[in-house]
Design a protein around this motif. Structure first.
Motif, PDB file in Angstrom:
ATOM      1  N   GLY A  77       0.603  -1.118   0.020  1.00 21.34           N
ATOM      2  CA  GLY A  77      -0.149   0.243   0.214  1.00 21.34           C
ATOM      3  C   GLY A  77       1.111   0.996  -0.134  1.00 21.34           C
ATOM      4  N   ALA A  78       0.694   1.626  -1.275  1.00 22.62           N
ATOM      5  CA  ALA A  78       1.630   2.753  -1.206  1.00 22.62           C
ATOM      6  C   ALA A  78       0.918   4.605  -1.170  1.00 22.62           C
ATOM      7  CB  ALA A  78       1.996   3.300  -2.824  1.00 22.62           C
ATOM      8  N   GLY A  79       0.256   4.263   0.261  1.00 25.15           N
ATOM      9  CA  GLY A  79      -0.962   5.901   0.315  1.00 25.15           C
ATOM     10  C   GLY A  79       0.656   6.591   1.491  1.00 25.15           C
ATOM     11  N   ALA A  80      -0.554   7.594   2.528  1.00 25.90           N
ATOM     12  CA  ALA A  80       0.185   8.475   3.269  1.00 25.90           C
ATOM     13  C   ALA A  80       1.559   7.498   4.563  1.00 25.90           C
ATOM     14  CB  ALA A  80      -0.999   8.873   4.025  1.00 25.90           C
ATOM     15  N   ALA A  81       0.586   6.372   4.599  1.00 26.83           N
ATOM     16  CA  ALA A  81       1.577   6.033   5.626  1.00 26.83           C
ATOM     17  C   ALA A  81       2.558   4.591   5.134  1.00 26.83           C
ATOM     18  CB  ALA A  81       0.072   4.715   6.170  1.00 26.83           C
TER      19      ALA A  81
ATOM     20  N   ILE B 276       4.683  -1.800  -2.218  1.00 28.41           N
ATOM     21  CA  ILE B 276       3.478  -2.082  -3.461  1.00 28.41           C
ATOM     22  C   ILE B 276       2.221  -2.014  -3.419  1.00 28.41           C
ATOM     23  CG2 ILE B 276       2.775  -4.474  -4.410  1.00 28.41           C
ATOM     24  CD1 ILE B 276       5.206  -5.705  -2.992  1.00 28.41           C
ATOM     25  N   GLU B 277       1.766  -0.798  -4.525  1.00 30.57           N
ATOM     26  CA  GLU B 277       0.417  -0.341  -4.704  1.00 30.57           C
ATOM     27  C   GLU B 277      -0.134  -1.505  -6.142  1.00 30.57           C
ATOM     28  OE1 GLU B 277      -1.336   1.692  -2.745  1.00 30.57           O
ATOM     29  OE2 GLU B 277      -2.729   1.656  -4.927  1.00 30.57           O
ATOM     30  N   HIS B 278      -1.603  -0.946  -5.385  1.00 30.93           N
ATOM     31  CA  HIS B 278      -2.154  -1.934  -6.517  1.00 30.93           C
ATOM     32  C   HIS B 278      -2.934  -0.943  -7.532  1.00 30.93           C
ATOM     33  CE1 HIS B 278      -6.645  -1.987  -4.848  1.00 30.93           C
ATOM     34  NE2 HIS B 278      -6.118  -0.832  -4.819  1.00 30.93           N
TER      35      HIS B 278
ATOM     36  N   CYS C 273      -4.627  19.362   0.939  1.00 34.75           N
ATOM     37  CA  CYS C 273      -4.203  18.325   1.917  1.00 34.75           C
ATOM     38  C   CYS C 273      -4.268  18.991   3.374  1.00 34.75           C
ATOM     39  CB  CYS C 273      -2.115  18.085   1.742  1.00 34.75           C
ATOM     40  SG  CYS C 273      -2.160  16.376   2.916  1.00 34.75           S
ATOM     41  N   ASN C 274      -4.559  18.905   4.252  1.00 36.49           N
ATOM     42  CA  ASN C 274      -4.745  19.516   6.126  1.00 36.49           C
ATOM     43  C   ASN C 274      -3.584  18.161   6.213  1.00 36.49           C
ATOM     44  OD1 ASN C 274      -7.336  19.124   8.384  1.00 36.49           O
ATOM     45  ND2 ASN C 274      -4.639  20.128   8.421  1.00 36.49           N
ATOM     46  N   PHE C 275      -1.931  18.505   5.899  1.00 35.04           N
ATOM     47  CA  PHE C 275      -1.433  17.248   6.533  1.00 35.04           C
ATOM     48  C   PHE C 275      -1.106  17.121   8.113  1.00 35.04           C
ATOM     49  CE2 PHE C 275       0.712  21.420   5.658  1.00 35.04           C
ATOM     50  CZ  PHE C 275       2.076  21.502   7.068  1.00 35.04           C
TER      51      PHE C 275
ATOM     52  N   GLY D 291     -10.139  -4.551   1.412  1.00 35.44           N
ATOM     53  CA  GLY D 291     -10.248  -5.037   2.936  1.00 35.44           C
ATOM     54  C   GLY D 291      -9.231  -5.628   2.908  1.00 35.44           C
ATOM     55  N   LEU D 292      -7.641  -5.828   2.221  1.00 42.97           N
ATOM     56  CA  LEU D 292      -6.713  -6.312   2.282  1.00 42.97           C
ATOM     57  C   LEU D 292      -6.063  -6.688   3.453  1.00 42.97           C
ATOM     58  CD1 LEU D 292      -4.802  -8.645   1.151  1.00 42.97           C
ATOM     59  CD2 LEU D 292      -3.484  -6.849   0.321  1.00 42.97           C
ATOM     60  N   ALA D 293      -6.734  -5.401   4.445  1.00 41.23           N
ATOM     61  CA  ALA D 293      -5.434  -5.379   5.950  1.00 41.23           C
ATOM     62  C   ALA D 293      -6.328  -6.348   6.781  1.00 41.23           C
ATOM     63  CB  ALA D 293      -5.083  -4.031   6.349  1.00 41.23           C
TER      64      ALA D 293
ATOM     65  N   PHE E 184       1.307  -3.323  10.903  1.00 36.37           N
ATOM     66  CA  PHE E 184       0.311  -3.206  10.339  1.00 36.37           C
ATOM     67  C   PHE E 184      -0.027  -1.412  11.078  1.00 36.37           C
ATOM     68  CE2 PHE E 184      -1.372  -7.611  10.180  1.00 36.37           C
ATOM     69  CZ  PHE E 184      -1.763  -7.651   9.354  1.00 36.37           C
ATOM     70  N   ILE E 185       0.317  -0.504  10.002  1.00 35.95           N
ATOM     71  CA  ILE E 185      -0.428   0.323  10.294  1.00 35.95           C
ATOM     72  C   ILE E 185      -1.081   1.523   9.786  1.00 35.95           C
ATOM     73  CG2 ILE E 185       2.459   0.547  10.195  1.00 35.95           C
ATOM     74  CD1 ILE E 185       2.723   1.933   7.827  1.00 35.95           C
ATOM     75  N   GLY E 186      -1.350   2.835   9.970  1.00 32.42           N
ATOM     76  CA  GLY E 186      -2.121   3.972   8.863  1.00 32.42           C
ATOM     77  C   GLY E 186      -3.546   2.761   9.092  1.00 32.42           C
TER      78      GLY E 186
ATOM     79  N   TRP F 158      -1.678  10.538  12.585  1.00 31.93           N
ATOM     80  CA  TRP F 158      -2.242   9.062  12.943  1.00 31.93           C
ATOM     81  C   TRP F 158      -1.455   7.961  11.671  1.00 31.93           C
ATOM     82  CZ3 TRP F 158      -1.149   5.879  15.964  1.00 31.93           C
ATOM     83  CH2 TRP F 158      -1.695   4.185  15.956  1.00 31.93           C
ATOM     84  N   ALA F 159      -0.993   8.395  10.835  1.00 35.40           N
ATOM     85  CA  ALA F 159      -0.749   7.561   9.200  1.00 35.40           C
ATOM     86  C   ALA F 159       0.835   8.135   9.108  1.00 35.40           C
ATOM     87  CB  ALA F 159      -1.077   8.299   7.591  1.00 35.40           C
ATOM     88  N   TRP F 160       1.219   9.535   9.275  1.00 36.44           N
ATOM     89  CA  TRP F 160       3.063   9.075   9.845  1.00 36.44           C
ATOM     90  C   TRP F 160       3.540   8.889  11.076  1.00 36.44           C
ATOM     91  CZ3 TRP F 160       1.615  10.945   5.362  1.00 36.44           C
ATOM     92  CH2 TRP F 160       1.395  12.027   4.595  1.00 36.44           C
TER      93      TRP F 160
END
Ligand SMILES: Cc1cc2nc3c(=O)[nH]c(=O)nc-3n(C[C@H](O)[C@H](O)[C@H](O)COP(=O)(O)OP(=O)(O)OC[C@H]3O[C@@H](n4cnc5c(N)ncnc54)[C@H](O)[C@@H]3O)c2cc1C
Length: 396
Positions: free
Chosen positions: A14-18, A36-38, A54-56, A175-177, A366-368, A384-386
């Motif tokens: 998962g190439a999102g924020a986390a 790895i990202e789909h 982006c409210n980062f 729902g992979l996680a 597991f993160i994010g 939280w993601a960071w």
């Protein structure tokens, strides 16, 4: 036959924020990382976040800004990586930013700058980014995790799952996680839509005629005299029910059957003019008083519910109380299609709070948003993601 890639020390899913943050931190520690990202592109949610700016983070971030079955779980990660740490990174990349309200930090320009910064950090860590990787499956044999997908096979001793929650499936949420958590024996707290508009039905559906009306309100949840978790921000009437920041915040605490309790005029005695000496008490003065405290269409709707009985002091006082304790009974939420985040997720009882590693499965993290930690609206979910990503990135 897909080829075996690597070797890697860490595979991040998962190439999102986390995932981007975790891969960058681990890579810069010298770990060989595959990310790895789909989707065809990384970080799609970052790009649409905060209305495209982006409210980062939020400079007032505390553990009280998060929901979780274990409210203590997030403390450690949040204290080790704070908003100021992310801000240092933003400043290092010379990304112009501003504080909007309530400690919310936004980019002056596009959210793209945050994604580019994270990709830059991954590049510095020599992270191998793999996109369009579909049909991910994971196996574990002799301490190695093997990830099979359409882009090949990846093996590593550490696997970080950062595939987020179920909100906005059209952006690639899956729902992979949760599936992986269950596969490896971790529990999952039932995922549910949060920061989500609420739907009105039955007689209350009539309020949707106010679509587009926005007002300052104090919104809480629950039947008791003192509603839980009250939020004072804007409330917005929509064509299906209620939204706006105050309602989105309260929605995270709402469960089916509970009323939403709204103070439409916090701190104001709306009907005070009708108590002034010599004031006529009739429909016209009532409407005027309501219009001076509320948006006109809302005031007119409130006025149309009928005259206070006999126009007595007691009846006016009861009407005043009603304005400060108005109950709606939502029939549901707008679901994962519209939810900004997913509450619930991988049970924190099965994770180490300093590292995000599964207690019973060494090497699995597991993160994010996948984890049962959900932030309030206002930059907390990214924080939280960071923070969870840095915790894992330093531990892998
Ligand atoms: C419209 C919107 C606006 C938002 N604005 C803000 C904001 O301004 N501030 C804030 O703090 N929060 C905001 N949020 C919430 C925030 O975006 C999330 O909490 C945050 O992105 C979570 O990070 P994550 O990395 O855990 O998950 P995600 O960012 O969702 O990343 C998960 C990644 O995993 C990938 N993935 C999923 N399933 C698979 C699979 N099966 N195989 C491979 N890859 C997979 C996804 O494609 C995605 O790239 C917003 C959310 C939405 C929907």
């Amino acid at each position: 036959m897909p080829s075996i890639q690597g070797p890697f020390d860490v595979v991040v899913l998962g190439a999102g924020a986390a995932g981007l943050m975790c891969a960058a931190v681990a890579g810069q520690r010298g770990k060989r990382v595959a990310l790895i990202e789909h989707n065809a592109q990384p970080g799609r949610k970052i790009l649409i976040s905060g209305g495209g700016r982006c409210n980062f983070t939020n400079i007032h971030c505390t553990p009280a800004n998060f929901l979780s079955s274990n409210p203590h779980f997030a403390k450690s990660a949040l204290s080790l990586y704070q908003p100021r740490h992310f801000l240092e990174l933003v400043e290092r990349f010379r990304i112009p930013w501003h504080e909007k309200t309530l400690g919310q930090l936004f980019c002056d320009g596009s959210a793209r700058a945050i994604l580019d910064m994270l990709l830059g950090e991954c590049e510095r860590g020599q992270v191998e980014l793999v996109v369009n990787a579909r049909a991910i499956r994971v196996e574990r044999a002799s301490r190695m995790f093997r990830v099979h997908c359409s882009a090949g096979e990846f093996a590593a001793e550490a696997l970080v799952v950062a595939t987020g929650g179920l909100s906005i499936p059209k952006m690639g949420a899956t729902g992979l996680a949760y599936d992986l958590a269950r596969q490896f024996g971790l529990r999952v707290v039932e995922p549910r839509p949060a920061l989500v508009p609420l739907v009105l039905g039955g007689e209350e559906a009539g309020w949707t005629s106010l679509t587009g009306v926005s007002t300052d309100a104090l919104v809480g949840v629950g039947r008791t005299q003192f509603p839980r978790n009250q939020f004072r921000e804007k409330l917005l009437f929509t064509h299906r029910g209620l939204s706006g920041p105050a309602v989105l915040q309260a929605s995270s605490y709402w469960s089916a059957g509970e009323p939403l309790v709204i103070d439409f005029a916090p701190g104001t005695k709306v009907l005070a003019p009708l108590f002034a000496q010599g004031t006529r008490r009739d429909a016209s003065t009532l409407r005027q008083a309501l219009r001076s405290a509320l948006p006109q269409r809302l005031a007119d709707r409130m006025a149309s519910i009928g005259a206070p009985e006999g126009w007595t002091n007691a009846a006016l006082e009861a009407r005043e109380r009603h304005l400060h304790r108005w109950e709606f009974h939502p029939v549901g939420t707008e679901g994962f299609e519209k939810a900004e985040v997913t509450a619930g997720g991988v049970d924190t009882a099965d994770l180490n709070s300093r590292t995000m590693e599964a207690r019973a499965v060494p090497g699995l993290f597991f993160i994010g948003e996948a984890v049962d930690v959900t932030g309030h609206l206002g930059g907390f979910n990214f924080q939280w993601a960071w923070a969870s990503a840095v915790a894992a990135g330093r531990a892998v």
